[in-house]
Design a protein around this motif. Structure first.
Motif, PDB file in Angstrom:
ATOM      1  N   SER A   3       0.818  -1.042  -0.034  1.00 46.61           N
ATOM      2  CA  SER A   3      -0.020   0.087  -0.051  1.00 46.61           C
ATOM      3  C   SER A   3       0.838   1.180  -0.086  1.00 46.61           C
ATOM      4  N   GLU A  35      -8.896   1.714   0.936  1.00 43.75           N
ATOM      5  CA  GLU A  35      -8.740   0.836   0.071  1.00 43.75           C
ATOM      6  C   GLU A  35     -10.040  -0.256  -0.068  1.00 43.75           C
ATOM      7  N   GLN A 176     -19.710   2.240  -1.299  1.00 44.60           N
ATOM      8  CA  GLN A 176     -18.962   3.558  -1.894  1.00 44.60           C
ATOM      9  C   GLN A 176     -18.880   4.642  -0.517  1.00 44.60           C
ATOM     10  N   ILE A 179     -16.231   3.739   2.051  1.00 39.91           N
ATOM     11  CA  ILE A 179     -14.999   4.109   1.436  1.00 39.91           C
ATOM     12  C   ILE A 179     -14.616   5.513   1.592  1.00 39.91           C
ATOM     13  N   THR A 184     -11.719   0.723   5.303  1.00 43.27           N
ATOM     14  CA  THR A 184     -11.066  -0.485   4.484  1.00 43.27           C
ATOM     15  C   THR A 184     -11.995  -1.514   4.308  1.00 43.27           C
ATOM     16  N   TRP A 196     -17.637  -4.054  -8.623  1.00 45.01           N
ATOM     17  CA  TRP A 196     -16.372  -3.430  -9.544  1.00 45.01           C
ATOM     18  C   TRP A 196     -16.167  -1.857  -9.131  1.00 45.01           C
ATOM     19  N   GLU A 197     -17.314  -1.272  -8.966  1.00 44.70           N
ATOM     20  CA  GLU A 197     -17.134   0.283  -8.918  1.00 44.70           C
ATOM     21  C   GLU A 197     -16.381   0.681  -7.696  1.00 44.70           C
ATOM     22  N   VAL A 199     -14.226  -1.613  -5.942  1.00 39.84           N
ATOM     23  CA  VAL A 199     -12.722  -2.195  -5.777  1.00 39.84           C
ATOM     24  C   VAL A 199     -11.570  -1.313  -6.319  1.00 39.84           C
ATOM     25  N   THR A 200     -10.731  -1.245  -5.421  1.00 42.11           N
ATOM     26  CA  THR A 200      -9.257  -0.844  -6.045  1.00 42.11           C
ATOM     27  C   THR A 200      -8.377  -1.757  -6.200  1.00 42.11           C
ATOM     28  N   ARG A 201      -8.344  -3.072  -5.436  1.00 43.72           N
ATOM     29  CA  ARG A 201      -7.382  -4.156  -5.703  1.00 43.72           C
ATOM     30  C   ARG A 201      -8.261  -5.485  -5.899  1.00 43.72           C
ATOM     31  N   PRO A 215      -3.213  -4.232  -8.442  1.00 45.33           N
ATOM     32  CA  PRO A 215      -4.412  -3.115  -8.446  1.00 45.33           C
ATOM     33  C   PRO A 215      -5.410  -3.489  -9.611  1.00 45.33           C
ATOM     34  N   ARG A 216      -6.510  -3.177  -9.281  1.00 45.03           N
ATOM     35  CA  ARG A 216      -7.861  -3.346 -10.194  1.00 45.03           C
ATOM     36  C   ARG A 216      -7.427  -3.119 -11.601  1.00 45.03           C
TER      37      ARG A 216
END
Length: 233
Positions: A3, A35, A176, A179, A184, A196-197, A199-201, A215-216
């Motif tokens: 990270s 994240e 969302q 986050i 986290t 999916w919208e 997710v960062t990883r 990473p995504r």
């Protein structure tokens, strides 16, 4: 899985066994505030065991799990955990379930209960028995219950299972918001487009080890391709 900032969650060499079977064979993981990690993997890969161990509900047989620098066993109030089953009481109302969960943590704050109901868009359902709720409403009730004590880390085991498209979209919007407030999130799923919208990883687990951690990727299709290649490898 580094990270860029000091990690909120840091896992090193995590091992978990059931008898002679090694379910987690040396997992490393690092995630910062805000994240969101999607964990994929076939049935029996160790995904649910990993979440339970990160939540402090199962003791590692090796390695360490630290949250904000402290062992997770000392920081369980900073973790919110949603199991695959909601574990709500069907014969209690939505509000009664929240009050019961809050009472386990200390004095009940009526304002916190009201805010939780509003956050989950559950105020109209507050007096309904859980057994009369839709699957989406059950999931939102379980989620706001997990958030009542203000955790920094939210662990979700297949939260999209059984949701229709409207309920799935509502759950994504809910996450969302979590986050955006700096929480986290780790969610286990079977499909790359789940959340999916948010997710960062993305990571994939098989035979108790990471087979993919990245990473995504640019799209769900690219992720699916890389995941299938990793499974074949």
């Amino acid at each position: 899985m580094p990270s860029p900032e000091a990690p909120l969650l840091e896992v090193r060499g995590l091992v978990r066994r059931y008898g002679r079977t090694t379910v987690l064979g040396g997992i490393d993981l690092s995630l910062g505030a805000g994240e969101a990690l999607l964990i994929l993997g076939p049935n029996g890969a160790g995904k649910s065991t990993l979440l339970r161990t990160l939540a402090g509900l199962a003791r590692p047989d090796g390695g360490s799990v630290r949250l904000a620098g402290a062992p997770v066993a000392e920081s369980r109030r900073r973790v919110g955990y949603l199991a695959h089953d909601s574990l709500l009481y069907d014969e209690l109302t939505v509000e009664e379930n929240l009050r019961f969960a809050a009472r386990l943590q200390g004095p009940v704050d009526d304002g916190a209960i009201a805010r939780a109901l509003a956050t989950g868009e559950l105020t109209p359902q507050r007096d309904r028995l859980v057994r009369h709720l839709s699957r989406g409403q059950v999931q939102r009730t379980a989620l706001v219950r997990a958030l009542l004590h203000g955790p920094d880390l939210l662990l979700l085991d297949e939260p999209y299972t059984g949701l229709d498209s409207a309920s799935a979209a509502s759950l994504t919007a809910f996450l969302q918001g979590c986050i955006a407030r700096g929480r986290t999130v780790i969610l286990v799923g079977h499909h790359v487009d789940e959340g999916w919208e948010v997710v960062t990883r993305v990571a994939a687990l098989a035979r108790g080890k990471w087979i993919l951690e990245t990473p995504r990727p640019a799209s769900p299709l690219e992720t699916t391709t890389r995941y299938r290649e990793a499974l074949r490898g």
